[in-house]
Scaffold this motif. Sequence first.
Motif, short mmCIF file in Angstrom:
data_model
loop_
_atom_site.label_atom_id
_atom_site.label_comp_id
_atom_site.label_asym_id
_atom_site.label_seq_id
_atom_site.Cartn_x
_atom_site.Cartn_y
_atom_site.Cartn_z
N LEU A 168 39.09 39.66 37.81
CA LEU A 168 38.69 40.92 37.17
C LEU A 168 37.92 41.81 38.17
CD1 LEU A 168 38.47 42.46 34.41
CD2 LEU A 168 36.27 41.36 34.12
N HIS A 169 37.09 41.19 38.97
CA HIS A 169 36.24 41.97 39.88
C HIS A 169 36.74 41.93 41.32
CE1 HIS A 169 33.68 42.58 36.53
NE2 HIS A 169 33.32 41.33 36.45
N GLU A 170 38.02 41.66 41.46
CA GLU A 170 38.63 41.53 42.79
C GLU A 170 38.31 42.74 43.68
OE1 GLU A 170 42.76 40.78 42.36
OE2 GLU A 170 43.03 40.42 44.51
N GLU A 171 38.43 43.91 43.08
CA GLU A 171 38.26 45.16 43.84
C GLU A 171 36.84 45.27 44.41
OE1 GLU A 171 38.03 49.84 42.96
OE2 GLU A 171 38.86 48.58 41.38
N ALA A 172 35.85 45.01 43.55
CA ALA A 172 34.45 45.11 43.99
C ALA A 172 34.14 44.08 45.06
CB ALA A 172 33.52 44.91 42.79
N LEU A 173 34.66 42.87 44.88
CA LEU A 173 34.40 41.80 45.85
C LEU A 173 35.05 42.12 47.19
CD1 LEU A 173 34.93 38.91 43.30
CD2 LEU A 173 32.80 39.31 44.51
N LYS A 174 36.25 42.68 47.10
CA LYS A 174 36.99 43.04 48.31
C LYS A 174 36.25 44.15 49.06
CE LYS A 174 41.78 43.95 49.39
NZ LYS A 174 43.07 44.33 48.85
N ALA A 175 35.74 45.12 48.29
CA ALA A 175 35.02 46.24 48.90
C ALA A 175 33.79 45.76 49.66
CB ALA A 175 34.62 47.24 47.83
N GLU A 176 33.28 44.62 49.23
CA GLU A 176 32.07 44.09 49.87
C GLU A 176 32.41 43.11 50.99
OE1 GLU A 176 28.52 44.81 50.49
OE2 GLU A 176 29.36 45.74 48.70
N GLY A 177 33.72 42.98 51.29
CA GLY A 177 34.14 42.10 52.39
C GLY A 177 34.08 40.63 52.05
N LEU A 178 34.19 40.33 50.73
CA LEU A 178 34.08 38.93 50.32
C LEU A 178 35.44 38.27 50.04
CD1 LEU A 178 31.04 39.41 47.91
CD2 LEU A 178 31.01 38.18 50.06
N GLU A 179 36.47 38.89 50.55
CA GLU A 179 37.84 38.42 50.31
C GLU A 179 38.04 36.94 50.66
OE1 GLU A 179 39.98 41.42 52.30
OE2 GLU A 179 41.81 41.01 51.16
N ASP A 180 37.63 36.57 51.87
CA ASP A 180 37.84 35.20 52.34
C ASP A 180 37.13 34.18 51.47
OD1 ASP A 180 39.22 36.35 54.35
OD2 ASP A 180 37.66 36.11 55.88
N GLU A 181 35.88 34.50 51.12
CA GLU A 181 35.10 33.58 50.30
C GLU A 181 35.77 33.37 48.95
OE1 GLU A 181 33.79 35.97 52.10
OE2 GLU A 181 31.94 35.29 53.08
N VAL A 182 36.22 34.49 48.35
CA VAL A 182 36.83 34.42 47.03
C VAL A 182 38.13 33.61 47.11
CG1 VAL A 182 37.96 35.79 45.23
CG2 VAL A 182 35.78 36.53 46.17
N LYS A 183 38.90 33.84 48.15
CA LYS A 183 40.18 33.14 48.32
C LYS A 183 39.94 31.63 48.42
CE LYS A 183 44.29 33.25 51.15
NZ LYS A 183 44.26 32.55 52.41
N GLU A 184 38.98 31.27 49.24
CA GLU A 184 38.69 29.85 49.46
C GLU A 184 38.23 29.18 48.16
OE1 GLU A 184 36.01 27.37 52.62
OE2 GLU A 184 36.36 29.49 53.01
N LEU A 185 37.36 29.89 47.44
CA LEU A 185 36.83 29.34 46.20
C LEU A 185 37.93 29.22 45.15
CD1 LEU A 185 34.20 28.36 45.00
CD2 LEU A 185 33.71 30.67 44.27
N SER A 186 38.80 30.23 45.04
CA SER A 186 39.90 30.20 44.07
C SER A 186 40.83 29.03 44.34
CB SER A 186 40.72 31.48 44.14
OG SER A 186 39.97 32.53 43.65
N GLU A 187 41.14 28.82 45.61
CA GLU A 187 42.04 27.71 45.96
C GLU A 187 41.41 26.37 45.59
OE1 GLU A 187 44.32 29.91 49.67
OE2 GLU A 187 42.89 28.30 50.11
#
Length: 301
Positions: free
Chosen positions: A27-46
């Motif tokens: 849901l908050h992908e956009e906000a997290l991405k804007a903050e440069g947290l893409e890698d962290e989110v990806k790792e956690l999701s996996e």
Amino acid sequence: MSATTMKNVTKTEFDKFAAKLQACLRLHEEALKAEGLEDEVKELSEWIDQVSAGSVTVIEALEMHGPQNLLHLKERIALALEEQQRIAEESPAVNRKKDKEQGKYAAAFHDVSEALDQLIEASSSFNIKINKGDTGVKLVTPVEDGQPIDSGINDENRAEVAEALGSMLASTYSLYVKSLFYHWNVTGPHFHSLHNLFEQHYQDLHEAGDEVAERIRAIGHFTPGTLKAFGALSKVQDDDELPGSAEDMLRNLKKAHSVCAAEARKVLNIAEKAGDEVTVDLMVERMRFHDEAGWMLGSSL
Ligand SMILES: [Fe+2]
């Protein structure tokens, strides 16, 4: 209640909160991405997918790297929020749109943090303590070295400043290693200038690390100094592999400098409350360097 039943109950609970966190991250992908947290989110999701699919047991997963991932993202989000607050305080909203955007992001981060907390809580019923101690590394050695210094700052405050400085030191060292890594391996038409720019930065970071560590000693504590401790304490994301291009290196470095600047601000706030002006002064210097380095790296993109 038998052990098996208990495990099932807990797994259900884990799955429930894991699904909630997954939904929240999406849901908050956009906000997290804007903050440069893409890698962290990806790792956690996996990681969540892996556990939910049952390819590893929850206990195995938690023993691997789950706790660190959960905590890492939580800390990164807290830093992002602090940084946003700082920007908002320093420069009153330029326009309404930006203001609205920031509010939206803050709400998103609040949601994600809450979902992370619930999953951490559910995970803790597996009797695996999820805290920084899990890494087996103490934040900072809280051992007094037998040379108490009477600088008018009480023991408790000095310990708090030393702990924050230990974390700052680890991030500084990680960024030093990253700058050196890129200095050695950068390629492309701008090789020469980037090779030199990264060198200037790692030299400064090397000296800064020394200063921060010696400040910890000067306020009566031992300092962390092992790769294991730095790995556990650093907020700067380590590289799994060499970035694909010079542009990726610049982006990674810029992000790491902003993490270090936020870390310095955190130490500054703690030192200010403790009345430790020397540390405040050192942190102002660190913030100035990271701001400037971020500008140079960004301008090279
Ligand atoms: Fe060199």
